[in-house]
Design a protein around this motif. Structure first.
Motif, PDB file in Angstrom:
ATOM      1  N   ALA A 170     -59.398 -22.708  -4.239  1.00  0.00           N
ATOM      2  CA  ALA A 170     -59.641 -23.509  -5.370  1.00  0.00           C
ATOM      3  C   ALA A 170     -58.502 -23.649  -6.138  1.00  0.00           C
ATOM      4  O   ALA A 170     -58.350 -24.653  -6.751  1.00  0.00           O
ATOM      5  CB  ALA A 170     -60.747 -22.776  -6.039  1.00  0.00           C
ATOM      6  N   GLU A 171     -57.701 -22.592  -6.176  1.00  0.00           N
ATOM      7  CA  GLU A 171     -56.393 -22.746  -6.903  1.00  0.00           C
ATOM      8  C   GLU A 171     -55.607 -23.568  -6.498  1.00  0.00           C
ATOM      9  O   GLU A 171     -54.861 -24.412  -7.306  1.00  0.00           O
ATOM     10  CB  GLU A 171     -55.555 -21.110  -6.945  1.00  0.00           C
ATOM     11  CG  GLU A 171     -54.467 -21.125  -7.727  1.00  0.00           C
ATOM     12  CD  GLU A 171     -54.577 -21.234  -9.182  1.00  0.00           C
ATOM     13  OE1 GLU A 171     -53.701 -21.461  -9.864  1.00  0.00           O
ATOM     14  OE2 GLU A 171     -55.722 -20.803  -9.497  1.00  0.00           O
ATOM     15  N   THR A 194     -56.247 -26.480  -4.734  1.00  0.00           N
ATOM     16  CA  THR A 194     -57.143 -27.835  -4.827  1.00  0.00           C
ATOM     17  C   THR A 194     -56.688 -28.101  -6.310  1.00  0.00           C
ATOM     18  O   THR A 194     -56.314 -29.405  -6.441  1.00  0.00           O
ATOM     19  CB  THR A 194     -58.564 -27.701  -4.390  1.00  0.00           C
ATOM     20  OG1 THR A 194     -58.743 -27.125  -3.094  1.00  0.00           O
ATOM     21  CG2 THR A 194     -59.162 -28.845  -4.802  1.00  0.00           C
ATOM     22  N   ALA A 195     -56.702 -27.062  -7.170  1.00  0.00           N
ATOM     23  CA  ALA A 195     -56.565 -27.547  -8.547  1.00  0.00           C
ATOM     24  C   ALA A 195     -55.228 -28.151  -8.882  1.00  0.00           C
ATOM     25  O   ALA A 195     -54.841 -28.793  -9.687  1.00  0.00           O
ATOM     26  CB  ALA A 195     -56.832 -26.359  -9.473  1.00  0.00           C
ATOM     27  N   ARG A 196     -54.282 -27.791  -7.971  1.00  0.00           N
ATOM     28  CA  ARG A 196     -52.750 -28.119  -8.147  1.00  0.00           C
ATOM     29  C   ARG A 196     -52.587 -29.383  -7.302  1.00  0.00           C
ATOM     30  O   ARG A 196     -51.354 -29.571  -7.268  1.00  0.00           O
ATOM     31  CB  ARG A 196     -51.947 -26.766  -7.911  1.00  0.00           C
ATOM     32  CG  ARG A 196     -52.082 -25.680  -8.426  1.00  0.00           C
ATOM     33  CD  ARG A 196     -51.125 -24.466  -7.900  1.00  0.00           C
ATOM     34  NE  ARG A 196     -51.415 -23.154  -8.460  1.00  0.00           N
ATOM     35  CZ  ARG A 196     -50.639 -22.136  -8.208  1.00  0.00           C
ATOM     36  NH1 ARG A 196     -49.731 -22.272  -7.456  1.00  0.00           N
ATOM     37  NH2 ARG A 196     -51.036 -21.048  -8.627  1.00  0.00           N
ATOM     38  N   GLY A 197     -53.661 -29.897  -6.639  1.00  0.00           N
ATOM     39  CA  GLY A 197     -53.198 -31.417  -6.260  1.00  0.00           C
ATOM     40  C   GLY A 197     -53.056 -31.211  -4.562  1.00  0.00           C
ATOM     41  O   GLY A 197     -52.735 -31.909  -4.009  1.00  0.00           O
ATOM     42  N   GLU A 239     -51.590 -15.255  -7.334  1.00  0.00           N
ATOM     43  CA  GLU A 239     -50.097 -14.793  -6.815  1.00  0.00           C
ATOM     44  C   GLU A 239     -50.034 -15.160  -5.409  1.00  0.00           C
ATOM     45  O   GLU A 239     -49.047 -15.809  -5.053  1.00  0.00           O
ATOM     46  CB  GLU A 239     -50.103 -13.167  -7.002  1.00  0.00           C
ATOM     47  CG  GLU A 239     -50.031 -12.725  -8.549  1.00  0.00           C
ATOM     48  CD  GLU A 239     -51.211 -12.258  -8.945  1.00  0.00           C
ATOM     49  OE1 GLU A 239     -52.159 -12.743  -8.805  1.00  0.00           O
ATOM     50  OE2 GLU A 239     -51.327 -11.621  -9.943  1.00  0.00           O
ATOM     51  N   VAL A 240     -51.178 -15.173  -4.592  1.00  0.00           N
ATOM     52  CA  VAL A 240     -51.139 -15.581  -3.267  1.00  0.00           C
ATOM     53  C   VAL A 240     -50.911 -17.175  -3.265  1.00  0.00           C
ATOM     54  O   VAL A 240     -50.072 -17.705  -2.558  1.00  0.00           O
ATOM     55  CB  VAL A 240     -52.507 -15.225  -2.547  1.00  0.00           C
ATOM     56  CG1 VAL A 240     -52.638 -15.775  -1.250  1.00  0.00           C
ATOM     57  CG2 VAL A 240     -52.536 -13.787  -2.293  1.00  0.00           C
ATOM     58  N   ALA A 241     -51.588 -17.853  -4.128  1.00  0.00           N
ATOM     59  CA  ALA A 241     -51.427 -19.380  -4.186  1.00  0.00           C
ATOM     60  C   ALA A 241     -49.925 -19.795  -4.271  1.00  0.00           C
ATOM     61  O   ALA A 241     -49.425 -20.684  -4.006  1.00  0.00           O
ATOM     62  CB  ALA A 241     -52.109 -19.974  -4.961  1.00  0.00           C
ATOM     63  N   ASP A 242     -49.340 -19.137  -5.450  1.00  0.00           N
ATOM     64  CA  ASP A 242     -48.055 -19.212  -5.824  1.00  0.00           C
ATOM     65  C   ASP A 242     -47.129 -19.217  -4.707  1.00  0.00           C
ATOM     66  O   ASP A 242     -46.166 -20.078  -4.292  1.00  0.00           O
ATOM     67  CB  ASP A 242     -47.678 -18.192  -6.843  1.00  0.00           C
ATOM     68  CG  ASP A 242     -48.180 -18.404  -8.387  1.00  0.00           C
ATOM     69  OD1 ASP A 242     -48.763 -19.774  -8.371  1.00  0.00           O
ATOM     70  OD2 ASP A 242     -48.056 -17.659  -9.236  1.00  0.00           O
TER      71      ASP A 242
END
Length: 242
Positions: free
Chosen positions: A28-29, A31-34, A222-225
């Protein structure tokens, strides 16, 4: 919301139990970033399904998309290796994952790498019983929010035995960026242990982030970053494959 560049397709591979839900917060994180995030359910409860069938499930989910980044949790590291042997990928990210050698089985991995002894040593250092049986709450979910623990335990899936006996068929790691993300507080695969395995098997340095074994649930941002930056990483394995 943060983004570091162009849209990337990330394919999230779960660990034991095969439930794509374990990646839902990270997906979700991103996806929100494109980005495009594909979380794959694996046929873990099918006694006839093994590593080839797990790789089939990932292939089917990816479809015709070109060169995705594979992101694998725990046991999912074996599936990621099998998929990367079949199709071009842009990168691989191991998250508290088992990193196989060519032809290795998941059942042999623990003995060969010394994971049980690493867990025991960590328990001793932390003042916990080194001979205690594995406890899901204490060893997997120690820093996961309580509502997510309740959901996970109420939807827990069995894992068939076949996956542990299937050899991981690949010749060498692809020449793409490969990263290893390690939870500092992982009790199943302690951080120092993961760092050693990453050096020995891939020639890369594992990157530390806060959290235990299930960091996709406890520290999704943090994982998404770190996952998001995988598409721009330049580190390819030195190829310790024997």
């Amino acid at each position: 919301m943060r983004s570091v560049g162009r849209m990337t397709t990330f394919v999230f591979i779960p660990g034991a139990g095969g439930d794509a839900w374990y990646w839902h917060r990270v997906a979700a994180e991103l996806t929100a970033r494109g980005h495009e995030a594909i979380s794959v359910d694996l046929p873990a409860e099918d006694d006839k399904a093994g590593l080839p069938e797990y790789a089939d499930a990932v292939d089917a989910a990816v479809g015709e998309r070109a060169e995705p980044v594979l992101v694998a949790l725990s046991l999912g590291g074996f599936t990621a290796a099998a998929v990367a042997a079949r199709r071009p990928v842009a990168g691989i990210v191991f998250v508290n994952a088992m990193i196989p050698l060519p032809g290795e089985t998941a059942s042999a991995w623990g003995e060969v790498t010394g994971s049980a002894e690493a867990r025991r040593e960590l328990a001793l250092r932390q003042g916990r019983d080194p001979d205690a049986d594995v406890d899901l709450r204490a060893d997997f979910f120690q820093d996961v929010p309580e509502d997510l623990i309740a959901y996970a335990l109420s939807h827990d899936r069995d894992e068939s035995e076949r996956i542990f006996g299937d050899p991981c068929v690949f010749e060498a790691w692809p020449a793409v960026p490969i990263r290893v993300l390690t939870g500092r507080d992982d009790r199943m695969f302690p951080a120092v242990f993961q760092q050693r395995v990453a050096r020995e098997r891939l020639g890369v340095e594992a990157e530390l982030l806060p959290g235990g074994h299930l960091v996709p649930l406890s520290h999704p941002v943090e994982v998404a970053d770190l996952v998001e930056r995988s598409g721009t990483a330049s580190t390819a394995p030195d190829c310790a494959t024997d």
